[in-house]
Design a protein around this motif. Structure first.
Motif, PDB file in Angstrom:
ATOM      1  N   ASP A  69       0.835  -1.202   0.000  1.00 53.58           N
ATOM      2  CA  ASP A  69       0.000   0.000   0.000  1.00 53.58           C
ATOM      3  C   ASP A  69       0.874   1.259   0.000  1.00 53.58           C
ATOM      4  OD1 ASP A  69       0.715   0.569   2.695  1.00 53.58           O
ATOM      5  OD2 ASP A  69      -1.107  -0.345   3.498  1.00 53.58           O
ATOM      6  N   THR A  70       0.243   2.420   0.030  1.00 56.50           N
ATOM      7  CA  THR A  70       0.970   3.690  -0.076  1.00 56.50           C
ATOM      8  C   THR A  70       1.816   4.008   1.155  1.00 56.50           C
ATOM      9  OG1 THR A  70      -0.960   4.873   0.740  1.00 56.50           O
ATOM     10  CG2 THR A  70      -0.722   4.696  -1.649  1.00 56.50           C
ATOM     11  N   THR A  71       1.585   3.296   2.273  1.00 56.20           N
ATOM     12  CA  THR A  71       2.397   3.500   3.477  1.00 56.20           C
ATOM     13  C   THR A  71       3.457   2.406   3.625  1.00 56.20           C
ATOM     14  OG1 THR A  71       0.815   2.311   4.865  1.00 56.20           O
ATOM     15  CG2 THR A  71       0.508   4.689   4.676  1.00 56.20           C
ATOM     16  N   SER A  72       3.699   1.645   2.566  1.00 55.15           N
ATOM     17  CA  SER A  72       4.696   0.569   2.491  1.00 55.15           C
ATOM     18  C   SER A  72       4.336  -0.697   3.262  1.00 55.15           C
ATOM     19  CB  SER A  72       6.086   1.053   2.932  1.00 55.15           C
ATOM     20  OG  SER A  72       6.575   1.975   2.000  1.00 55.15           O
ATOM     21  N   ASN A  73       3.126  -0.779   3.789  1.00 57.58           N
ATOM     22  CA  ASN A  73       2.701  -2.022   4.424  1.00 57.58           C
ATOM     23  C   ASN A  73       2.283  -3.016   3.349  1.00 57.58           C
ATOM     24  OD1 ASN A  73       3.064  -1.308   7.207  1.00 57.58           O
ATOM     25  ND2 ASN A  73       1.347   0.081   6.934  1.00 57.58           N
ATOM     26  N   LEU A  74       2.332  -4.282   3.696  1.00 59.09           N
ATOM     27  CA  LEU A  74       1.999  -5.330   2.740  1.00 59.09           C
ATOM     28  C   LEU A  74       0.656  -5.952   3.078  1.00 59.09           C
ATOM     29  CD1 LEU A  74       5.449  -7.148   2.526  1.00 59.09           C
ATOM     30  CD2 LEU A  74       4.607  -5.257   1.130  1.00 59.09           C
ATOM     31  N   TRP A  75      -0.062  -6.320   2.046  1.00 60.52           N
ATOM     32  CA  TRP A  75      -1.339  -7.023   2.176  1.00 60.52           C
ATOM     33  C   TRP A  75      -1.136  -8.382   1.539  1.00 60.52           C
ATOM     34  CZ3 TRP A  75      -5.474  -4.998   4.789  1.00 60.52           C
ATOM     35  CH2 TRP A  75      -5.320  -3.679   5.209  1.00 60.52           C
ATOM     36  N   LEU A  76      -1.521  -9.405   2.280  1.00 60.41           N
ATOM     37  CA  LEU A  76      -1.248 -10.780   1.877  1.00 60.41           C
ATOM     38  C   LEU A  76      -2.510 -11.618   1.882  1.00 60.41           C
ATOM     39  CD1 LEU A  76       1.503 -11.379   4.601  1.00 60.41           C
ATOM     40  CD2 LEU A  76       1.897 -10.419   2.338  1.00 60.41           C
ATOM     41  N   TRP A 109      -7.693 -12.758  -2.032  1.00 61.51           N
ATOM     42  CA  TRP A 109      -6.334 -12.664  -2.545  1.00 61.51           C
ATOM     43  C   TRP A 109      -6.143 -11.234  -3.029  1.00 61.51           C
ATOM     44  CZ3 TRP A 109      -7.130 -17.310  -6.317  1.00 61.51           C
ATOM     45  CH2 TRP A 109      -7.208 -18.498  -5.594  1.00 61.51           C
ATOM     46  N   PRO A 110      -5.322 -10.436  -2.362  1.00 58.87           N
ATOM     47  CA  PRO A 110      -5.132  -9.053  -2.810  1.00 58.87           C
ATOM     48  C   PRO A 110      -4.414  -9.010  -4.163  1.00 58.87           C
ATOM     49  CG  PRO A 110      -3.580  -9.583  -1.070  1.00 58.87           C
ATOM     50  CD  PRO A 110      -4.502 -10.765  -1.202  1.00 58.87           C
ATOM     51  N   ILE A 111      -4.931  -8.147  -5.059  1.00 54.17           N
ATOM     52  CA  ILE A 111      -4.334  -8.046  -6.393  1.00 54.17           C
ATOM     53  C   ILE A 111      -3.871  -6.631  -6.718  1.00 54.17           C
ATOM     54  CG2 ILE A 111      -5.492 -10.050  -7.385  1.00 54.17           C
ATOM     55  CD1 ILE A 111      -7.576  -8.098  -8.577  1.00 54.17           C
ATOM     56  N   ALA A 112      -4.407  -5.627  -6.012  1.00 55.76           N
ATOM     57  CA  ALA A 112      -4.031  -4.246  -6.309  1.00 55.76           C
ATOM     58  C   ALA A 112      -4.451  -3.333  -5.164  1.00 55.76           C
ATOM     59  CB  ALA A 112      -4.698  -3.771  -7.603  1.00 55.76           C
ATOM     60  N   ILE A 113      -3.802  -2.179  -5.090  1.00 58.85           N
ATOM     61  CA  ILE A 113      -4.166  -1.127  -4.139  1.00 58.85           C
ATOM     62  C   ILE A 113      -4.489   0.115  -4.951  1.00 58.85           C
ATOM     63  CG2 ILE A 113      -3.365   0.356  -2.257  1.00 58.85           C
ATOM     64  CD1 ILE A 113      -3.316  -2.416  -1.237  1.00 58.85           C
ATOM     65  N   LYS A 114      -5.598   0.728  -4.633  1.00 60.21           N
ATOM     66  CA  LYS A 114      -5.977   2.005  -5.255  1.00 60.21           C
ATOM     67  C   LYS A 114      -6.442   2.901  -4.126  1.00 60.21           C
ATOM     68  CE  LYS A 114      -7.034   4.672  -8.784  1.00 60.21           C
ATOM     69  NZ  LYS A 114      -6.038   5.300  -9.596  1.00 60.21           N
ATOM     70  N   TRP A 119      -7.926  -4.172  -3.408  1.00 54.96           N
ATOM     71  CA  TRP A 119      -8.767  -4.949  -4.319  1.00 54.96           C
ATOM     72  C   TRP A 119      -8.351  -6.412  -4.244  1.00 54.96           C
ATOM     73  CZ3 TRP A 119     -12.993  -3.256  -6.867  1.00 54.96           C
ATOM     74  CH2 TRP A 119     -13.211  -1.868  -6.843  1.00 54.96           C
ATOM     75  N   CYS A 120      -9.329  -7.286  -4.123  1.00 56.28           N
ATOM     76  CA  CYS A 120      -9.090  -8.717  -3.911  1.00 56.28           C
ATOM     77  C   CYS A 120      -9.969  -9.557  -4.822  1.00 56.28           C
ATOM     78  CB  CYS A 120      -9.426  -9.103  -2.469  1.00 56.28           C
ATOM     79  SG  CYS A 120      -8.484  -8.250  -1.218  1.00 56.28           S
ATOM     80  N   ILE A 121      -9.544 -10.794  -4.985  1.00 55.20           N
ATOM     81  CA  ILE A 121     -10.371 -11.812  -5.632  1.00 55.20           C
ATOM     82  C   ILE A 121     -10.809 -12.775  -4.542  1.00 55.20           C
ATOM     83  CG2 ILE A 121     -10.412 -13.750  -7.245  1.00 55.20           C
ATOM     84  CD1 ILE A 121      -8.296 -12.259  -8.875  1.00 55.20           C
ATOM     85  N   SER A 122     -12.083 -13.085  -4.495  1.00 54.04           N
ATOM     86  CA  SER A 122     -12.590 -14.059  -3.529  1.00 54.04           C
ATOM     87  C   SER A 122     -12.159 -15.449  -3.966  1.00 54.04           C
ATOM     88  CB  SER A 122     -14.120 -13.999  -3.459  1.00 54.04           C
ATOM     89  OG  SER A 122     -14.605 -15.126  -2.750  1.00 54.04           O
ATOM     90  N   PRO A 123     -11.478 -16.200  -3.088  1.00 57.77           N
ATOM     91  CA  PRO A 123     -11.083 -17.563  -3.459  1.00 57.77           C
ATOM     92  C   PRO A 123     -12.274 -18.518  -3.535  1.00 57.77           C
ATOM     93  CG  PRO A 123     -10.485 -17.135  -1.186  1.00 57.77           C
ATOM     94  CD  PRO A 123     -11.021 -15.843  -1.748  1.00 57.77           C
ATOM     95  N   VAL A 124     -13.404 -18.108  -2.982  1.00 59.11           N
ATOM     96  CA  VAL A 124     -14.598 -18.960  -2.968  1.00 59.11           C
ATOM     97  C   VAL A 124     -15.461 -18.711  -4.199  1.00 59.11           C
ATOM     98  CG1 VAL A 124     -16.684 -19.568  -1.680  1.00 59.11           C
ATOM     99  CG2 VAL A 124     -14.571 -19.036  -0.453  1.00 59.11           C
ATOM    100  N   THR A 125     -15.817 -17.423  -4.441  1.00 56.54           N
ATOM    101  CA  THR A 125     -16.751 -17.100  -5.523  1.00 56.54           C
ATOM    102  C   THR A 125     -16.060 -16.584  -6.788  1.00 56.54           C
ATOM    103  OG1 THR A 125     -17.002 -14.812  -4.788  1.00 56.54           O
ATOM    104  CG2 THR A 125     -18.504 -16.463  -3.820  1.00 56.54           C
TER     105      THR A 125
END
Length: 134
Positions: A69-76, A109-114, A119-125
């Motif tokens: 993200d814009t503060t250098s933290n990671l999303w996993l 599953w995170p794919i992008a930060i805006k 923004w994520c993709i649901s692993p279920v749906t």
């Protein structure tokens, strides 16, 4: 031209040799998601961040996706659950949402930060959704 190649695997310090996600951050570090941890490569050595939070360890350790993200933290995505990694504190935080029957993990599953949206993709749906962390 000369090219330099660094082999990064379990013998050189990676927690586990199977890599499921990889990302180069704005500071030049390369991050790897393995079946056991999040790992950072600085060009010379590897630092492993086993999922330090006991609740995350119960999930397992498979890191499938990494974004910054814009503060250098990671999303996993750790075992399909959305997790924030605070780089300054070196702390993992499970992302939860309030539901009728209590608090639940957010699966994605995170794919992008805006902006402040992950923004994520649901692993279920397989649907695309966002989590606003602000």
């Amino acid at each position: 031209k000369k090219y330099f190649v660094s082999l990064v695997d379990a013998e050189t310090g990676l927690a586990q040799s199977s890599v499921y996600a990889m990302m180069k951050d704005t500071k030049g570090f390369v991050w790897f998601g393995t079946a056991q941890s999040l790992s950072r490569f600085d060009g010379g050595k590897v630092k492993n961040y086993a999922t330090l939070n006991a609740r995350i360890v119960k999930l397992g350790g498979l890191v499938r996706a990494i974004v910054q993200d814009t503060t250098s933290n990671l999303w996993l995505s750790v075992e399909n659950t959305l997790v924030r990694f605070d780089r300054k504190k070196e702390k993992f935080t499970l992302i939860m949402s309030k539901a009728a029957d209590g608090w639940q993990h957010i699966f994605g599953w995170p794919i992008a930060i805006k902006g402040t949206k992950v923004w994520c993709i649901s692993p279920v749906t397989q649907e695309v959704f966002y989590y606003d962390y602000q």
